[in-house]
Design an enzyme around this catalytic site. Sequence first.
Site, short mmCIF file in Angstrom:
data_model
loop_
_atom_site.label_atom_id
_atom_site.label_comp_id
_atom_site.label_asym_id
_atom_site.label_seq_id
_atom_site.Cartn_x
_atom_site.Cartn_y
_atom_site.Cartn_z
N ARG A 1 -4.55 14.16 -3.63
CA ARG A 1 -5.43 14.74 -2.61
C ARG A 1 -6.49 13.70 -2.22
O ARG A 1 -7.37 13.40 -3.01
CB ARG A 1 -6.10 15.99 -3.21
N HIS B 1 -11.24 19.44 -1.85
CA HIS B 1 -10.42 20.65 -1.96
C HIS B 1 -10.45 21.45 -0.65
O HIS B 1 -9.42 21.85 -0.13
CB HIS B 1 -10.92 21.51 -3.12
N TYR C 1 -16.60 14.89 -8.77
CA TYR C 1 -15.65 14.92 -9.91
C TYR C 1 -14.47 13.96 -9.78
O TYR C 1 -13.72 13.79 -10.74
CB TYR C 1 -15.15 16.36 -10.16
#
Length: 370
Positions: free
Chosen positions: A270, A274, A283
């Site tokens: 990714r 998100h 993160y």
Amino acid sequence: MSISKLNTFSECKSVAHFNINFIQYLNEDGQLCAEAPAFCHDKILMLSLYRAIKLLHLFDLKVLNLHRAGQMGTYTGTLGQEAVGIGAASCLTDNDVFVPYYRSAPDLYWRGVKLHEILMYWGGDERGSDFADPRLINDFPIPIVIASQLLHAAGVASAIKLRQQKNRAVLTLVGDGGTSEGDFYEALNVAGAWQLPLVIIINNNRWALSEPNTRQTACQTLAQKAIAGGIEGVQVDGNDVIAMRAVTEAALAKARAGGGATLIEALTYRLCAHTTIDDATRYVASEELDQAWQREPLKRLKTWLITNEMLDAAQDANLEIECRAEVEREVEIFLNMPIQAPTAIFDFLYAELPERLLSQRDDVIKHRGS
Ligand SMILES: Cc1ncc(C[n+]2csc(CCOP(=O)(O)OP(=O)(O)O)c2C)c(N)n1
């Protein structure tokens, strides 16, 4: 002490040995590492796969800007993961049924859903789930509940089987985190037990929101979860559109011919957050992200197309202009869409509204108008 050592009196049965195949054709440098499947000689097809990956890539960047400008709600980007959906959806026929998940924009686009419909869905407009293309009458709308789509897909596949419909299969996708859900295992179980014409693709983008794979599962691969369901499992380079298409094509052909279900783990990464409201810099290590950019699908396919004289720099530049124009056109349609009635939320879920919701609908009319 391990449990096997406790059972000194018992017989040790050898029940399953497995290997997980990893399939890749196009490496990170855009070079073939296996003999190209026949469809690679189809220049029109290969260019249309490339165009779609490029378009979705540009679309993703555009939607992020729309969100930042306050013109768009939450959106689940597919930056870097475009080849999973494009490669897979390119194998579907009109006879098949596609059951998307919320990160299926590339598949939906290839299938015939317009970008403005995808924007409408994420913009909270119920009409975004009512695909205009009449060929998509059997396809499912976008769900937001993780892994629920797998049970819907297994349900459709069992209906196909019960009705003895020939040459028809169901394709669905799930995220890596989704494979930790009960719904995933239930779908897998019936897929195996009932030999369903079903293909499940795991979009392993390595993150379930902020949780990395390592914290979600003790399995070495997600493909091996297929063993528990008694179906075939395989791992694919999800950034290699050739591998995605070759493996999905084979799995769908098997399903349509009555050979049962397949679980495909597509390894990708990714490159976006998100969703547009998430800050992934908190993160995701920047070095890991930099490395992942080296493996993304668009660059390697472009290299392969140029090496094989299917594309040159000028054609590529034109293609980009064309894709940007399509994205802009679709965004304009979305932004200029007449606002739907406030009661719309009630009108798309039930054929007949339950009593309880009827009164809520009346309240909305009273306070907001029809
Ligand atoms: C049943 C359920 N639980 C929690 C959520 C909230 N949620 C939305 S996306 C997400 C992470 C999912 O990650 P993954 O399955 O790996 O898919 P990805 O978003 O990475 O494609 C969570 C926890 C939800 N939508 N549905």
